[in-house]
Design a protein around this motif. Structure first.
Motif, PDB file in Angstrom:
ATOM      1  N   TRP A 138      11.198 -18.125 111.560  1.00 20.22           N
ATOM      2  CA  TRP A 138      11.699 -18.590 112.496  1.00 20.22           C
ATOM      3  C   TRP A 138      10.626 -17.992 114.063  1.00 20.22           C
ATOM      4  CZ3 TRP A 138      13.914 -16.644 117.890  1.00 20.22           C
ATOM      5  CH2 TRP A 138      14.769 -17.170 117.931  1.00 20.22           C
ATOM      6  N   GLN A 139      10.017 -17.223 114.142  1.00 18.11           N
ATOM      7  CA  GLN A 139       9.458 -17.432 115.425  1.00 18.11           C
ATOM      8  C   GLN A 139       8.538 -18.717 115.584  1.00 18.11           C
ATOM      9  OE1 GLN A 139       6.952 -13.613 115.627  1.00 18.11           O
ATOM     10  NE2 GLN A 139       8.364 -12.315 114.733  1.00 18.11           N
ATOM     11  N   VAL A 140       7.669 -19.061 114.412  1.00 18.18           N
ATOM     12  CA  VAL A 140       7.261 -20.822 114.697  1.00 18.18           C
ATOM     13  C   VAL A 140       7.747 -22.141 115.293  1.00 18.18           C
ATOM     14  CG1 VAL A 140       5.752 -22.198 113.613  1.00 18.18           C
ATOM     15  CG2 VAL A 140       4.992 -19.297 113.287  1.00 18.18           C
ATOM     16  N   THR A 141       9.222 -21.748 114.539  1.00 15.87           N
ATOM     17  CA  THR A 141      10.030 -23.038 115.396  1.00 15.87           C
ATOM     18  C   THR A 141      10.597 -22.938 116.441  1.00 15.87           C
ATOM     19  OG1 THR A 141      11.854 -22.204 113.729  1.00 15.87           O
ATOM     20  CG2 THR A 141      10.920 -23.789 112.544  1.00 15.87           C
ATOM     21  N   SER A 142      11.015 -21.318 117.085  1.00 18.76           N
ATOM     22  CA  SER A 142      11.300 -20.933 118.403  1.00 18.76           C
ATOM     23  C   SER A 142      10.588 -21.164 119.344  1.00 18.76           C
ATOM     24  CB  SER A 142      11.423 -20.205 117.734  1.00 18.76           C
ATOM     25  OG  SER A 142      11.938 -19.142 119.118  1.00 18.76           O
ATOM     26  N   GLN A 143       9.303 -20.975 119.013  1.00 20.95           N
ATOM     27  CA  GLN A 143       7.787 -20.931 120.162  1.00 20.95           C
ATOM     28  C   GLN A 143       7.703 -22.704 120.064  1.00 20.95           C
ATOM     29  OE1 GLN A 143       4.495 -18.228 119.967  1.00 20.95           O
ATOM     30  NE2 GLN A 143       6.155 -16.903 118.871  1.00 20.95           N
ATOM     31  N   LEU A 144       7.612 -23.110 118.421  1.00 20.37           N
ATOM     32  CA  LEU A 144       6.661 -24.813 118.953  1.00 20.37           C
ATOM     33  C   LEU A 144       8.135 -25.765 119.855  1.00 20.37           C
ATOM     34  CD1 LEU A 144       5.146 -24.771 115.748  1.00 20.37           C
ATOM     35  CD2 LEU A 144       4.644 -25.022 117.945  1.00 20.37           C
ATOM     36  N   GLY A 145       9.166 -25.122 120.005  1.00 20.38           N
ATOM     37  CA  GLY A 145      10.593 -25.597 120.667  1.00 20.38           C
ATOM     38  C   GLY A 145      11.274 -26.377 119.680  1.00 20.38           C
ATOM     39  N   ALA A 146      11.699 -26.062 118.565  1.00 21.69           N
ATOM     40  CA  ALA A 146      11.907 -27.003 117.633  1.00 21.69           C
ATOM     41  C   ALA A 146      14.233 -26.209 117.306  1.00 21.69           C
ATOM     42  CB  ALA A 146      11.766 -26.850 115.793  1.00 21.69           C
ATOM     43  N   GLN A 147      14.597 -24.841 118.253  1.00 19.24           N
ATOM     44  CA  GLN A 147      15.570 -24.815 118.799  1.00 19.24           C
ATOM     45  C   GLN A 147      16.409 -24.491 117.234  1.00 19.24           C
ATOM     46  OE1 GLN A 147      16.893 -27.447 121.044  1.00 19.24           O
ATOM     47  NE2 GLN A 147      16.487 -27.387 122.734  1.00 19.24           N
ATOM     48  N   PRO A 148      15.846 -23.204 116.449  1.00 17.72           N
ATOM     49  CA  PRO A 148      16.247 -23.206 115.395  1.00 17.72           C
ATOM     50  C   PRO A 148      17.848 -22.009 115.630  1.00 17.72           C
ATOM     51  CG  PRO A 148      14.658 -21.419 115.511  1.00 17.72           C
ATOM     52  CD  PRO A 148      14.720 -22.846 116.846  1.00 17.72           C
ATOM     53  N   ASP A 149      18.532 -22.400 114.936  1.00 17.23           N
ATOM     54  CA  ASP A 149      19.803 -21.163 115.285  1.00 17.23           C
ATOM     55  C   ASP A 149      19.676 -20.205 113.819  1.00 17.23           C
ATOM     56  OD1 ASP A 149      22.671 -20.826 114.083  1.00 17.23           O
ATOM     57  OD2 ASP A 149      22.915 -21.932 115.627  1.00 17.23           O
ATOM     58  N   ARG A 150      20.539 -18.689 114.647  1.00 19.57           N
ATOM     59  CA  ARG A 150      19.966 -17.343 113.595  1.00 19.57           C
ATOM     60  C   ARG A 150      20.574 -17.682 112.959  1.00 19.57           C
ATOM     61  NH1 ARG A 150      16.544 -13.487 115.791  1.00 19.57           N
ATOM     62  NH2 ARG A 150      16.506 -13.673 117.788  1.00 19.57           N
ATOM     63  N   ALA A 151      21.592 -18.759 112.442  1.00 22.31           N
ATOM     64  CA  ALA A 151      22.371 -18.506 111.235  1.00 22.31           C
ATOM     65  C   ALA A 151      20.997 -19.645 110.432  1.00 22.31           C
ATOM     66  CB  ALA A 151      23.630 -19.473 111.497  1.00 22.31           C
ATOM     67  N   ASP A 152      20.359 -19.832 110.670  1.00 20.70           N
ATOM     68  CA  ASP A 152      19.262 -21.337 109.585  1.00 20.70           C
ATOM     69  C   ASP A 152      19.538 -20.547 108.681  1.00 20.70           C
ATOM     70  OD1 ASP A 152      19.536 -23.457 111.376  1.00 20.70           O
ATOM     71  OD2 ASP A 152      17.764 -22.665 112.218  1.00 20.70           O
ATOM     72  N   ASP A 153      19.382 -20.770 107.115  1.00 12.64           N
ATOM     73  CA  ASP A 153      18.145 -20.587 105.938  1.00 12.64           C
ATOM     74  C   ASP A 153      16.776 -20.737 106.355  1.00 12.64           C
ATOM     75  OD1 ASP A 153      18.386 -22.962 105.165  1.00 12.64           O
ATOM     76  OD2 ASP A 153      19.644 -22.543 103.765  1.00 12.64           O
ATOM     77  N   ALA A 154      15.811 -20.459 105.298  1.00 17.10           N
ATOM     78  CA  ALA A 154      14.966 -20.729 104.955  1.00 17.10           C
ATOM     79  C   ALA A 154      14.109 -22.331 105.362  1.00 17.10           C
ATOM     80  CB  ALA A 154      14.129 -19.553 103.792  1.00 17.10           C
ATOM     81  N   PRO A 155      15.763 -22.923 104.250  1.00 11.47           N
ATOM     82  CA  PRO A 155      15.073 -24.502 104.072  1.00 11.47           C
ATOM     83  C   PRO A 155      15.311 -25.179 105.178  1.00 11.47           C
ATOM     84  CG  PRO A 155      16.329 -23.410 102.064  1.00 11.47           C
ATOM     85  CD  PRO A 155      15.907 -22.190 103.115  1.00 11.47           C
TER      86      PRO A 155
END
Length: 273
Positions: free
Chosen positions: A89-106
């Motif tokens: 979550w931290q990596v995707t967020s910092q790289l600008g991939a805009q993860p959602d809090r509801a996202d699971d690992a896949p």
């Protein structure tokens, strides 16, 4: 408080002053240059190694903005207490991939892979800096191994830097160790580094005259063994000792007194310069 005695605007050797081990010493400059080389050469994994107090976290915090200014996409995480899902979550967020809090690992993996592909198309390097990598548990290490295997296509621009104490590097999994392309070893400050840091810090705090004598700076280097964290602590307390005695300068006797009062002994340095 010693500030009024020495006519300083703030504590020159307090971490909040923004100097501390971030001073551009020879070791700091060499480490950041080697990490830049890893990224420029599109190497997959590098290891930033240094014993406690040598400034691994400072390098991690300093090299990220440097790479970003050059156009790289950078994520920085601390492995202490980090779960595999939190890492993603931290990596995707910092790289600008805009993860959602509801996202699971896949779902996080898909976002990350898409972002890496996008960055490659944009000719932008992507860098993951992992501080305290030697504190990663088995599950987190497996996640790092999988991360290291991403972007296998020709022209991939994906680099991971693992910061670790060299004494604990062997605690990482063999699979992760085998992926390391280059070691970046930190070393102690030289006398020139220590002197430059002290003078820089004092000037930044508003000092218009030398406070530490040449003999005091030499003793500071000897007692700290050139370890940045100890240089900072010892210099700070030496100002307290000098102010308490009403002195005009800090000499070697004040360094000795501060060292005795702090009641710690730095580990023996591998070399003194």
């Amino acid at each position: 408080m010693y500030l009024s005695h020495w006519n300083l605007s703030h504590s020159p050797f307090h971490p909040a002053a923004g100097l501390g081990p971030a001073y551009p010493s020879e070791a700091f400059e060499e480490a950041t240059a080697r990490i830049d080389y890893l990224v420029q050469e599109r190497r997959r994994v590098g290891a930033l190694l240094g014993e406690a107090g040598l400034g691994k976290s400072t390098v991690v915090q300093g090299v990220g903005p440097m790479l970003a200014r050059r156009g790289a996409k950078v994520a920085t995480v601390d492995a202490v207490g980090l779960s595999p899902t939190e890492l993603l979550w931290q990596v995707t967020s910092q790289l600008g991939a805009q993860p959602d809090r509801a996202d699971d690992a896949p779902r996080l993996w898909r976002r990350l892979e898409d972002q890496l592909t996008h960055n490659r198309w944009q000719n932008a390097e992507t860098v993951l800096l992992v501080d305290d990598a030697d504190q990663a548990g088995a599950d987190l290490q497996r996640q790092l191994i999988r991360l290291a295997g991403l972007e296998s296509a020709p022209g991939a621009r994906w680099t991971i830097i693992l910061a670790s104490d060299p004494q604990r590097l062997g605690g990482l999994s063999t699979s992760l160790l085998h992926r390391i392309d280059l070691r970046v070893d930190l070393f102690e400050w030289t006398l020139s580094d220590t002197t430059g840091y002290v003078q820089h810090a004092l000037i930044d705090a508003g000092s218009h005259r030398p406070i530490f004598t040449d003999e005091a700076l030499l003793r500071l280097q000897e007692k700290s063994t050139g370890i940045p964290r100890y240089v900072v602590r010892l210099a700070d307390f030496a100002l307290v000792v000098g102010a308490s005695a009403g002195l005009d300068h800090v000499g070697p006797q004040e360094i000795d007194a501060a060292f005795s009062e702090l009641r710690w002994s730095p580990p023996a340095a591998t070399h003194l310069v």
